[in-house]
Design a protein around this motif. Structure first.
Motif, PDB file in Angstrom:
ATOM      1  N   VAL A  29      29.449  52.200  63.222  1.00 12.34           N
ATOM      2  CA  VAL A  29      28.374  52.996  63.656  1.00 12.34           C
ATOM      3  C   VAL A  29      29.157  53.725  64.960  1.00 12.34           C
ATOM      4  O   VAL A  29      29.510  53.259  65.979  1.00 12.34           O
ATOM      5  CB  VAL A  29      27.405  52.136  63.989  1.00 12.34           C
ATOM      6  CG1 VAL A  29      26.295  53.234  64.869  1.00 12.34           C
ATOM      7  CG2 VAL A  29      26.520  51.522  62.925  1.00 12.34           C
ATOM      8  N   ARG A  42      32.945  63.363  62.966  1.00 13.85           N
ATOM      9  CA  ARG A  42      33.249  63.176  61.753  1.00 13.85           C
ATOM     10  C   ARG A  42      34.092  64.078  61.066  1.00 13.85           C
ATOM     11  O   ARG A  42      34.791  63.806  60.301  1.00 13.85           O
ATOM     12  CB  ARG A  42      31.692  63.021  61.106  1.00 13.85           C
ATOM     13  CG  ARG A  42      31.689  62.491  59.798  1.00 13.85           C
ATOM     14  CD  ARG A  42      30.531  62.501  59.111  1.00 13.85           C
ATOM     15  NE  ARG A  42      30.628  61.780  57.714  1.00 13.85           N
ATOM     16  CZ  ARG A  42      30.479  60.565  57.604  1.00 13.85           C
ATOM     17  NH1 ARG A  42      30.532  59.572  58.476  1.00 13.85           N
ATOM     18  NH2 ARG A  42      30.392  59.959  56.228  1.00 13.85           N
ATOM     19  N   THR A  71      28.892  55.430  59.606  1.00 14.68           N
ATOM     20  CA  THR A  71      27.505  56.033  59.765  1.00 14.68           C
ATOM     21  C   THR A  71      27.699  56.670  61.270  1.00 14.68           C
ATOM     22  O   THR A  71      28.272  56.145  62.357  1.00 14.68           O
ATOM     23  CB  THR A  71      26.613  55.316  59.452  1.00 14.68           C
ATOM     24  OG1 THR A  71      26.564  54.265  60.509  1.00 14.68           O
ATOM     25  CG2 THR A  71      26.747  54.981  58.250  1.00 14.68           C
ATOM     26  N   THR A  72      26.981  57.751  61.474  1.00  9.55           N
ATOM     27  CA  THR A  72      26.580  58.497  62.861  1.00  9.55           C
ATOM     28  C   THR A  72      25.423  58.506  63.346  1.00  9.55           C
ATOM     29  O   THR A  72      24.374  58.582  62.551  1.00  9.55           O
ATOM     30  CB  THR A  72      27.118  59.857  62.863  1.00  9.55           C
ATOM     31  OG1 THR A  72      26.418  60.513  61.952  1.00  9.55           O
ATOM     32  CG2 THR A  72      28.643  59.984  62.602  1.00  9.55           C
ATOM     33  N   THR A  73      24.986  58.163  64.626  1.00 10.83           N
ATOM     34  CA  THR A  73      23.685  58.116  65.160  1.00 10.83           C
ATOM     35  C   THR A  73      23.588  58.813  66.547  1.00 10.83           C
ATOM     36  O   THR A  73      24.674  58.428  67.400  1.00 10.83           O
ATOM     37  CB  THR A  73      23.098  56.923  65.035  1.00 10.83           C
ATOM     38  OG1 THR A  73      21.763  56.704  65.556  1.00 10.83           O
ATOM     39  CG2 THR A  73      23.927  55.968  65.816  1.00 10.83           C
TER      40      THR A  73
END
Length: 283
Positions: A29, A42, A71-73
């Motif tokens: 993450v 990314r 995953t990115t957040t």
């Protein structure tokens, strides 16, 4: 072995750590404060994977699978189930302490909290948490996908188990580790490069020799892959100014006092390759 990783900060270092970790099989993450920063991070990872496939260092299928594991957040709460969290944000102690204070209340009790700081004492960062024994330094080197070293730093209260888990993580990404047993500002590598850069800048500033000749002397005389002034431009004169300043503040050792020229270069925005000008000019 921990297989779920959270990386705080999607800049050059954070995205690089995410990249090698996903390639090693971790579910990653990647968190930053803006969607734009995450998109840049990314995109940089995807571009690096493409270069690796073009050079035959990994297959296209492996690259796709690694990218899919990231995953990115923008939500810091997304770190809650991570086995290990690596912080890779700007080198300001209060910024890092605030992040660790927040992380301490979000992650599982058995999670390891690591900082990629290059110069700030781990003990200072860990003191912001209620569990300093689980805080450790994992100082990766830029560019992370290519550089083999990881400097592990034991804070005053870092436990043996935390250090062992940090080593296991770093080695699983293909890095060779050195351990800093006493938490001095700048650790081993940043103290060494800072002392060399400061002296090189003083020699250049006082007209003893040109930047080119100082760097050539270190490359050919000492076998360095890159001279100290070229290294400053690559790392960022601003980054090294922060690092040397942090070490000097902590140690009061004059050999780490940043030369006036470094300060003026940063004031003028001449911070190296990323600005197009530092000790050298870049197209």
């Amino acid at each position: 072995m921990a297989k779920k990783l959270a990386v705080i900060g999607a800049g050059l270092m954070g995205s690089g750590i995410a990249q090698v970790s996903a390639q090693a099989g971790y579910e990653v993450v990647l968190r930053d404060v803006t969607d734009e920063a995450l998109a840049r991070g990314r995109d940089a990872i995807a571009a690096s994977y493409r270069k690796f496939t073009e050079k035959g260092r990994m297959t296209g299928e492996d690259a796709e699978a690694a990218l899919a594991r990231i995953t990115t957040t923008t939500d810091l709460d997304a770190v809650a189930d991570a086995d290990l969290v690596v912080e890779a944000v700007f080198e300001q102690v209060e910024v890092k302490r605030e992040i660790f204070r927040t992380l301490d209340g979000l992650v599982r009790d058995d999670a390891v909290l690591a900082s990629n700081t290059s110069a700030i004492p781990i003990t200072k960062i860990a003191a912001a948490t209620a569990s300093p024994e689980r805080v450790v330094g994992t100082h990766f080197f830029s560019p992370v996908p290519l550089m083999q070293l990881c400097e592990l730093v034991r804070g005053l209260k870092t436990s043996d188990e935390t250090l062992a888990r940090a080593r296991e993580f770093a080695e699983s990404t293909g890095k060779t580790c050195v351990v800093v047993n006493r938490d001095v500002a700048g650790f081993v590598t940043t103290r060494l490069i800072s002392a060399l850069v400061v002296e090189a800048v003083k020699l250049y500033e006082s007209g003893v020799a040109s930047a080119e000749d100082i760097d050539t002397a270190c490359r050919l005389g000492f076998g360095h892959a890159m001279g100290p002034l070229a290294t400053a431009d690559l790392t960022g004169v601003d980054i090294l100014l922060h690092a040397t300043g942090n070490i000097y503040t902590e140690s009061q050792d004059e050999k780490f006092a940043p030369p006036e020229l470094m300060r003026r270069m940063v004031d003028a925005g001449a911070i190296g390759r990323k600005s197009g000008e530092g000790f050298y000019r870049y197209p």
